[in-house]
Motif scaffolding. Sequence first.
Motif, PDB file in Angstrom:
ATOM      1  N   THR A   1      15.394 -41.536 -10.576  1.00 19.28           N
ATOM      2  CA  THR A   1      16.819 -41.345 -10.278  1.00 19.28           C
ATOM      3  C   THR A   1      17.108 -40.907  -8.849  1.00 19.28           C
ATOM      4  OG1 THR A   1      16.858 -39.018 -10.969  1.00 19.28           O
ATOM      5  CG2 THR A   1      17.177 -40.691 -12.691  1.00 19.28           C
ATOM      6  N   HIS A   2      16.096 -40.534  -8.092  1.00 21.03           N
ATOM      7  CA  HIS A   2      16.264 -40.069  -6.706  1.00 21.03           C
ATOM      8  C   HIS A   2      17.226 -38.887  -6.622  1.00 21.03           C
ATOM      9  CE1 HIS A   2      14.714 -44.029  -4.661  1.00 21.03           C
ATOM     10  NE2 HIS A   2      13.983 -43.668  -5.709  1.00 21.03           N
ATOM     11  N   ASP A   3      17.179 -38.028  -7.625  1.00 22.70           N
ATOM     12  CA  ASP A   3      17.942 -36.782  -7.609  1.00 22.70           C
ATOM     13  C   ASP A   3      17.096 -35.745  -6.893  1.00 22.70           C
ATOM     14  OD1 ASP A   3      19.321 -34.446  -8.055  1.00 22.70           O
ATOM     15  OD2 ASP A   3      18.947 -34.391 -10.223  1.00 22.70           O
ATOM     16  N   TRP A   4      17.119 -35.774  -5.565  1.00 23.33           N
ATOM     17  CA  TRP A   4      16.157 -34.986  -4.802  1.00 23.33           C
ATOM     18  C   TRP A   4      16.451 -33.501  -4.835  1.00 23.33           C
ATOM     19  CZ3 TRP A   4      11.959 -37.356  -4.570  1.00 23.33           C
ATOM     20  CH2 TRP A   4      11.927 -38.754  -4.436  1.00 23.33           C
ATOM     21  N   ALA A   5      17.719 -33.119  -4.959  1.00 19.24           N
ATOM     22  CA  ALA A   5      18.014 -31.693  -5.109  1.00 19.24           C
ATOM     23  C   ALA A   5      17.492 -31.183  -6.451  1.00 19.24           C
ATOM     24  CB  ALA A   5      19.515 -31.454  -4.992  1.00 19.24           C
ATOM     25  N   GLY A   6      17.719 -31.970  -7.509  1.00 21.02           N
ATOM     26  CA  GLY A   6      17.206 -31.594  -8.827  1.00 21.02           C
ATOM     27  C   GLY A   6      15.696 -31.614  -8.873  1.00 21.02           C
ATOM     28  N   TRP A   7      15.108 -32.550  -8.148  1.00 25.96           N
ATOM     29  CA  TRP A   7      13.650 -32.643  -8.061  1.00 25.96           C
ATOM     30  C   TRP A   7      13.075 -31.385  -7.418  1.00 25.96           C
ATOM     31  CZ3 TRP A   7      10.444 -32.872  -3.694  1.00 25.96           C
ATOM     32  CH2 TRP A   7       9.147 -33.338  -3.899  1.00 25.96           C
ATOM     33  N   ALA A   8      13.716 -30.932  -6.339  1.00 29.32           N
ATOM     34  CA  ALA A   8      13.234 -29.726  -5.653  1.00 29.32           C
ATOM     35  C   ALA A   8      13.361 -28.491  -6.527  1.00 29.32           C
ATOM     36  CB  ALA A   8      13.999 -29.529  -4.344  1.00 29.32           C
ATOM     37  N   ASP A   9      14.281 -28.517  -7.455  1.00 26.81           N
ATOM     38  CA  ASP A   9      14.442 -27.378  -8.363  1.00 26.81           C
ATOM     39  C   ASP A   9      13.259 -27.227  -9.315  1.00 26.81           C
ATOM     40  OD1 ASP A   9      16.845 -26.452  -7.374  1.00 26.81           O
ATOM     41  OD2 ASP A   9      18.056 -27.691  -8.726  1.00 26.81           O
ATOM     42  N   MET A  10      12.367 -28.208  -9.344  1.00 23.57           N
ATOM     43  CA  MET A  10      11.183 -28.122 -10.202  1.00 23.57           C
ATOM     44  C   MET A  10      10.018 -27.397  -9.529  1.00 23.57           C
ATOM     45  SD  MET A  10      11.108 -31.595 -12.445  1.00 23.57           S
ATOM     46  CE  MET A  10       9.947 -30.774 -13.563  1.00 23.57           C
TER      47      MET A  10
ATOM     48  N   SER B   1      15.899 -28.389   1.173  1.00 21.67           N
ATOM     49  CA  SER B   1      16.590 -28.764   2.410  1.00 21.67           C
ATOM     50  C   SER B   1      15.913 -29.939   3.085  1.00 21.67           C
ATOM     51  CB  SER B   1      16.632 -27.560   3.351  1.00 21.67           C
ATOM     52  OG  SER B   1      17.228 -27.898   4.579  1.00 21.67           O
ATOM     53  N   TRP B   2      14.576 -29.884   3.126  1.00 17.50           N
ATOM     54  CA  TRP B   2      13.836 -30.964   3.787  1.00 17.50           C
ATOM     55  C   TRP B   2      13.919 -32.271   3.014  1.00 17.50           C
ATOM     56  CZ3 TRP B   2       9.234 -32.987   1.549  1.00 17.50           C
ATOM     57  CH2 TRP B   2       8.714 -34.068   2.266  1.00 17.50           C
ATOM     58  N   ILE B   3      13.630 -32.253   1.716  1.00 21.42           N
ATOM     59  CA  ILE B   3      13.536 -33.508   0.972  1.00 21.42           C
ATOM     60  C   ILE B   3      14.888 -34.211   0.874  1.00 21.42           C
ATOM     61  CG2 ILE B   3      13.862 -32.558  -1.350  1.00 21.42           C
ATOM     62  CD1 ILE B   3      11.356 -35.326  -0.341  1.00 21.42           C
ATOM     63  N   VAL B   4      15.983 -33.464   0.698  1.00 21.11           N
ATOM     64  CA  VAL B   4      17.304 -34.077   0.605  1.00 21.11           C
ATOM     65  C   VAL B   4      17.650 -34.763   1.922  1.00 21.11           C
ATOM     66  CG1 VAL B   4      19.776 -33.596   0.397  1.00 21.11           C
ATOM     67  CG2 VAL B   4      18.157 -32.555  -1.209  1.00 21.11           C
ATOM     68  N   GLU B   5      17.400 -34.090   3.027  1.00 17.52           N
ATOM     69  CA  GLU B   5      17.691 -34.677   4.338  1.00 17.52           C
ATOM     70  C   GLU B   5      16.781 -35.861   4.626  1.00 17.52           C
ATOM     71  OE1 GLU B   5      17.732 -33.380   9.076  1.00 17.52           O
ATOM     72  OE2 GLU B   5      17.522 -31.848   7.511  1.00 17.52           O
ATOM     73  N   CYS B   6      15.489 -35.719   4.308  1.00 19.43           N
ATOM     74  CA  CYS B   6      14.522 -36.781   4.592  1.00 19.43           C
ATOM     75  C   CYS B   6      14.845 -38.050   3.812  1.00 19.43           C
ATOM     76  CB  CYS B   6      13.114 -36.291   4.267  1.00 19.43           C
ATOM     77  SG  CYS B   6      11.813 -37.511   4.551  1.00 19.43           S
ATOM     78  N   MET B   7      15.049 -37.930   2.507  1.00 22.28           N
ATOM     79  CA  MET B   7      15.240 -39.120   1.678  1.00 22.28           C
ATOM     80  C   MET B   7      16.596 -39.765   1.885  1.00 22.28           C
ATOM     81  SD  MET B   7      12.310 -39.514   0.513  1.00 22.28           S
ATOM     82  CE  MET B   7      12.673 -40.959  -0.489  1.00 22.28           C
ATOM     83  N   ALA B   8      17.549 -39.039   2.466  1.00 25.56           N
ATOM     84  CA  ALA B   8      18.843 -39.647   2.796  1.00 25.56           C
ATOM     85  C   ALA B   8      18.686 -40.752   3.831  1.00 25.56           C
ATOM     86  CB  ALA B   8      19.805 -38.577   3.300  1.00 25.56           C
ATOM     87  N   ASP B   9      17.609 -40.700   4.602  1.00 36.73           N
ATOM     88  CA  ASP B   9      17.364 -41.729   5.620  1.00 36.73           C
ATOM     89  C   ASP B   9      16.778 -43.007   5.036  1.00 36.73           C
ATOM     90  OD1 ASP B   9      18.285 -40.133   7.681  1.00 36.73           O
ATOM     91  OD2 ASP B   9      16.314 -39.289   8.122  1.00 36.73           O
TER      92      ASP B   9
END
Length: 306
Positions: A23-32, A55-63
């Motif tokens: 699902t590319h829910d990177w904020a939810g993913w980081a919560d794990m 902070s890093w993964i959400v910004e990185c994967m947005a690219d």
Amino acid sequence: MTTFPREEIEAAFAEFRRRGVETHDWAGWADMFTEDALYEEHNLGVFRGREAIKSWIVECMADYPTMTLWIEWYAIEGNRVSFYIWNNLPDPTGTGRRFGFPNTTFLEYAGNGLFSFEGDYYNPADAGRVFMEWLGAGGNRETPQDRSLKGIEGWSPAVPEGEYSREEIEREFEIYRQRGVTAVATGDWNQWADQFTEDAQYREHHYGYFNGQQEIRDWINGVMQPFPTMEFPVSYKVIDGNRVSALIPNILPAPDGDDGYYGFDVNSILHYAGNGKWSYEEDVYSPAEAGAVVKRWLAAGGVIPS
């Protein structure tokens, strides 16, 4: 240390995959990750704590909104998960061209559905090359995702199907490790190459692909000449059937009078073929990190034999 039930780790890893790969829910993913988790991304940096990871993964994967991910295999042992994942970009030409590269990952499960560690291993030059080729072929942020993409055909051989006991594979992996120790002590890398089948294959994420024991022998004898004292202690391993995935730091000894650490992490993947022989090895790491380590080591007084 508590070893959690495999079923619990399987469930957490399934949710980890759902939030990230599916699902590319990177904020939810980081919560794990636990609040104090450690994330070692061997190209983009080291992140400490859940919020830094998020902070890093959400910004990185947005690219990379058009990138899709596919896990080729995973294995669980104790609290550790090892997996092999493909990073795929969709073909903008419509001709079936492939734009993808793999990385490997280790996770450490900490209970309550959370992970306390992730380490990612890959060659950033491969990632950069693939991305530039994709852009050159017409790829852009509006190119639609292609979730049918998996791995690149022929990238690695199938794991041998022979039925070998875990005890045998444990024993032979220890012999593999000891052969490395012997090679460092004596300079004899031929005895190390002897443990591969005649038709073995070897993928090294910087030096290339080697077919057959003789090519492996020629390469290892040459590549180790400048670093005869480099050591290869095994941090840990995960065994799944006839596949072994191990984290093996490559460490140069500190020069006299120096107490620095001069090592870089390598994820080595091995296929056991029976009779004390390995039919495949793949070494996954960042050559840029390795080069930086060697440069620091030389600056500290390390010497390459003439």
